[in-house]
Enzyme design. Structure first.
Site, mmCIF file in Angstrom:
data_model
loop_
_atom_site.group_PDB
_atom_site.id
_atom_site.type_symbol
_atom_site.label_atom_id
_atom_site.label_comp_id
_atom_site.label_asym_id
_atom_site.label_seq_id
_atom_site.Cartn_x
_atom_site.Cartn_y
_atom_site.Cartn_z
ATOM 1 N N ASP A 243 0.816 -1.209 0.000
ATOM 2 C CA ASP A 243 0.000 0.000 0.000
ATOM 3 C C ASP A 243 0.852 1.264 0.000
ATOM 4 O OD1 ASP A 243 -2.297 -1.533 0.106
ATOM 5 O OD2 ASP A 243 -2.426 -1.467 2.286
ATOM 6 N N TYR B 202 7.074 -9.915 7.213
ATOM 7 C CA TYR B 202 6.837 -8.487 7.384
ATOM 8 C C TYR B 202 7.307 -8.063 8.774
ATOM 9 C CZ TYR B 202 3.774 -7.871 3.286
ATOM 10 O OH TYR B 202 3.265 -7.787 2.016
#
Length: 267
Positions: free
Chosen positions: A63, A121
């Protein structure tokens, strides 16, 4: 003979890039009209380098504001540039906040999103009284005391295969919300910057899974923060997962604290 040379010249290869970037100035990975994106910059640089109309395929469509140390992209080309040299050539044409870490040739049918892989992540939280400018684009500033041990206990509920509908943003177009998390941990280290207080710390939430839903890692981070603040008890997290209701989980943490560390392909 001429026909053979022409065939060789037009031979198509598939090249894999490992891409690191600071996502602050971009509207995410995916190509968008009238907006700067990571994919758009890669396409532009590759077209300029090869003279071909190239569109890359990315492994993870991060994003706006999200960073990466090792996202993966592939593209097809008839260029005769050696596969390992693409990284050097592209880095001369890309902006300084996007850097190709390596490049290599892969099988013609390799697809970065259709392979068995593990994604890692990390989410950083700057926990102190005042923000630090050096972290303004890479960590979520959070004032107040956090119960780190409670956050670590809550991590256990996420491990294994679950339906993570409670941790998926509305509007996600997926066939299933079932994912597997292999590890989830909260690391904590004191700040070493000048004038840092004794209680100042940088938290890193590190998660490894076979895939993640839209905003899933940021919602996990937001939920763990709520646990750390005492608003959610560690033993309540299993029920939040079982509810399959986005409204039950914590808020979506800001994009700037998130980075895609690595994608491990198993084959």
């Amino acid at each position: 003979m001429n026909q053979k040379m022409t065939t060789q010249t037009k031979m198509t290869r598939r090249i894999l890039l490992r891409v690191a970037y600071d996502g602050t100035n971009y509207h995410g990975w995916q190509l968008q009209p009238n907006a700067a994106t990571i994919e758009g910059e890669l396409n532009r640089a590759l077209c300029a380098l090869t003279g071909e109309e190239i569109v890359v395929t990315g492994a993870s469509r991060t994003d706006a504001g999200v960073h990466a140390l090792g996202n993966v992209a592939v593209f097809d080309t008839t260029s005769r540039i050696p596969a390992e040299k693409f990284s050097y050539a592209l880095n001369q044409r890309l902006p300084e906040d996007i850097v190709i870490q390596s490049s290599k040739q892969v099988a013609d049918d390799f697809h970065p999103r259709h392979c068995d892989c593990r994604k890692i992540y990390e989410y950083d939280i700057l926990n102190r009284t005042f923000p630090l400018p050096a972290y303004r684009n890479t960590a979520y500033f959070l004032y107040g005391t956090l119960n780190i041990e409670a956050m670590r206990r809550a991590c256990q509920a996420f491990l294994g295969e679950h339906d993570f509908a409670s941790f998926c943003a509305a509007g996600a177009q997926v066939q299933t919300t079932v994912r597997t998390i292999y590890s989830l941990e909260v690391e904590c280290r004191p700040l070493t910057e000048a004038n840092a207080g004794s209680a100042d710390q940088l938290l890193t939430i590190r998660v490894k899974g076979n895939g993640f839903l839209y905003n899933m890692v940021r919602i996990i981070a937001g939920t763990l923060v709520e646990v750390g603040r005492g608003h959610i008890k560690p033993e309540e997290v299993a029920g939040i997962i079982a509810a399959k209701d986005r409204a039950k989980a914590g808020p979506t943490a800001p994009a700037r604290g998130l980075r895609l560390v690595e994608i491990e392909y198993l084959q």
